[in-house]
Scaffold this motif. Structure first.
Motif, short mmCIF file in Angstrom:
data_model
loop_
_atom_site.label_atom_id
_atom_site.label_comp_id
_atom_site.label_asym_id
_atom_site.label_seq_id
_atom_site.Cartn_x
_atom_site.Cartn_y
_atom_site.Cartn_z
N PRO A 24 -5.80 2.63 0.33
CA PRO A 24 -5.22 3.73 1.11
C PRO A 24 -5.89 3.85 1.81
O PRO A 24 -7.04 4.15 1.82
CB PRO A 24 -4.84 4.70 0.50
N ALA A 25 -5.77 4.75 3.27
CA ALA A 25 -6.78 5.32 4.64
C ALA A 25 -6.78 6.34 4.27
O ALA A 25 -5.69 6.96 4.03
CB ALA A 25 -6.11 5.05 5.27
N ALA A 26 -8.08 6.97 4.51
CA ALA A 26 -8.46 8.38 4.13
C ALA A 26 -9.69 8.56 4.84
O ALA A 26 -10.80 7.31 4.41
CB ALA A 26 -8.00 9.06 3.18
N ALA A 27 -10.18 9.16 5.54
CA ALA A 27 -11.01 9.46 6.44
C ALA A 27 -11.93 11.55 6.16
O ALA A 27 -11.15 11.48 6.08
CB ALA A 27 -11.58 9.27 7.62
N ARG A 37 -0.86 6.31 8.07
CA ARG A 37 0.59 5.97 7.13
C ARG A 37 1.61 4.85 7.81
O ARG A 37 1.99 5.69 9.33
CB ARG A 37 0.71 6.26 6.16
N PRO A 38 1.89 3.74 7.48
CA PRO A 38 3.06 3.45 8.91
C PRO A 38 3.90 4.49 8.52
O PRO A 38 4.02 4.89 6.98
CB PRO A 38 2.99 1.83 8.32
N SER A 39 5.09 3.76 8.66
CA SER A 39 6.09 5.22 9.08
C SER A 39 7.78 4.43 9.51
O SER A 39 7.18 3.21 10.59
CB SER A 39 6.00 6.77 9.89
N ASP A 40 8.74 4.79 9.32
CA ASP A 40 9.85 4.59 9.12
C ASP A 40 10.58 5.42 10.46
O ASP A 40 11.78 4.88 10.95
CB ASP A 40 11.12 4.45 7.63
N GLY A 41 9.46 6.07 10.87
CA GLY A 41 10.33 7.37 11.45
C GLY A 41 11.25 8.22 11.23
O GLY A 41 11.08 9.73 11.83
N SER A 48 1.43 -0.42 3.48
CA SER A 48 0.18 -0.52 4.09
C SER A 48 -0.41 -0.46 5.69
O SER A 48 -1.73 0.28 5.75
CB SER A 48 -0.75 -0.74 2.73
N TRP A 49 0.51 -1.62 5.50
CA TRP A 49 0.21 -2.00 7.44
C TRP A 49 1.32 -2.35 7.45
O TRP A 49 2.60 -2.39 7.25
CB TRP A 49 -1.08 -2.99 7.38
N LEU A 64 3.54 5.63 13.55
CA LEU A 64 2.65 5.37 12.04
C LEU A 64 2.67 7.71 12.08
O LEU A 64 3.55 8.06 12.78
CB LEU A 64 1.82 5.21 12.99
N MET A 65 1.87 8.37 10.83
CA MET A 65 2.33 8.74 10.40
C MET A 65 0.79 9.87 10.19
O MET A 65 0.38 8.95 9.91
CB MET A 65 3.52 9.39 8.88
N VAL A 66 0.68 10.65 11.05
CA VAL A 66 -0.75 11.45 10.51
C VAL A 66 -0.77 12.29 9.86
O VAL A 66 -0.27 13.68 10.50
CB VAL A 66 -1.45 11.57 12.44
#
Length: 278
Positions: A24-27, A37-41, A48-49, A64-66
């Motif tokens: 999982p991506a986080a910073a 994260r990728p998103s379906d809209g 994951s990608w 993408l979802m921010v």
């Protein structure tokens, strides 16, 4: 005493489909924390990608979802760039200082997005394979970033995910190996030394690969031999290479040693069909 080695590099591939899992991506940067994260809209879709299969000239829309986990609203810079696999098997994308010339240029994304505290924003972006795109795997990434510091010297922190495009056409997975090394030890036939082997593995085809190298050292026409596995390459992209080394201890000074590196390769990517490497 150091003796040279004759070298033979052979390539063997048992191509089988393989998958990889991205953490999982986080910073965090001071008080700013966010996820991408990728998103379906609509929302996060569990990927994951993003992996795509496009024909030359084909265009698709992705999202993408921010999510802003910070206590205040943040304006994030959005970027796309060419991607590559690191020596450790991870994934990275070029920095803002490096110009993309590949799949990073296929992505069109807004320059920025503002996200309120505790909220998420869904951003559409497009991926378009050019008409002259070559068959095979092309790696890129998208990211949301912030910059801290002054105008002259600053730090850009970014979080994102890979966008992998397989262009339809003939797939030609191929791996190449080269090897060298030497013998280290005293000029004493009753005292063993060691054989040090250095090798390079290259993805010379047009698909992503995982590779398990195996090293075999032999002398006296094969009557004496030693085998050792090299470090596994979790994932490598077309045009990339990896170097590794293996040490064979307790090797007696038996004249000329021969070294053979066998690179057992598997294609990586959704829908990859097993086939022999040329």
């Amino acid at each position: 005493m150091r003796r040279g080695l004759t070298s033979v590099a052979s390539v063997v591939a048992a191509l089988a489909a393989a998958t990889a899992i991205n953490a999982p991506a986080a910073a965090d940067d001071d008080a700013v924390t966010w996820m991408v994260r990728p998103s379906d809209g609509v929302g996060e879709d569990g990927r994951s990608w993003i992996e795509l299969e496009l024909a030359p000239g084909e265009r698709v829309e992705e999202h993408l979802m921010v999510r802003n986990l910070s206590p205040a609203a943040v304006t994030f810079r959005l970027t796309a760039a060419d991607g590559y696999f690191t020596d450790g098997g991870g994934f990275n994308m070029l920095t803002a200082d490096d110009e993309s010339v590949g799949a990073g240029t296929w992505i069109t994304i807004p320059e920025s997005v503002e996200v309120e505290s505790g909220q998420a924003a869904i951003v559409p972006f497009t991926v378009e394979a050019p008409d002259n795109a070559t068959p095979g795997d092309h790696a890129a990434g998208v990211a949301a970033s912030i910059r801290t510091g002054g105008d002259d010297v600053g730090i850009e922190s970014r979080v994102g995910f890979r966008v992998l495009t397989r262009v339809k056409g003939e797939l030609a997975p191929r791996v190449e190996a080269s090897v060298g090394g030497g013998y280290e030890g005293a000029a004493n036939p009753f005292k063993p030394g060691r054989v040090e082997v250095a090798y390079t593995l290259a993805d010379a085809g047009n698909t992503r690969l995982s590779i398990q190298p195996d090293v075999r050292v032999s002398a006296i026409f094969g009557l004496v031999s030693f085998s050792a596995p090299g470090d596994a390459v979790a994932e490598i992209g077309p045009g990339q290479s990896r170097t590794g080394s293996v040490e064979i201890p307790a090797a007696w000074p038996l004249g000329v040693y021969s070294v053979e590196v066998t690179a057992n390769a598997s294609t990586v990517g959704a829908g990859a069909a097993p086939e022999p490497v040329a």
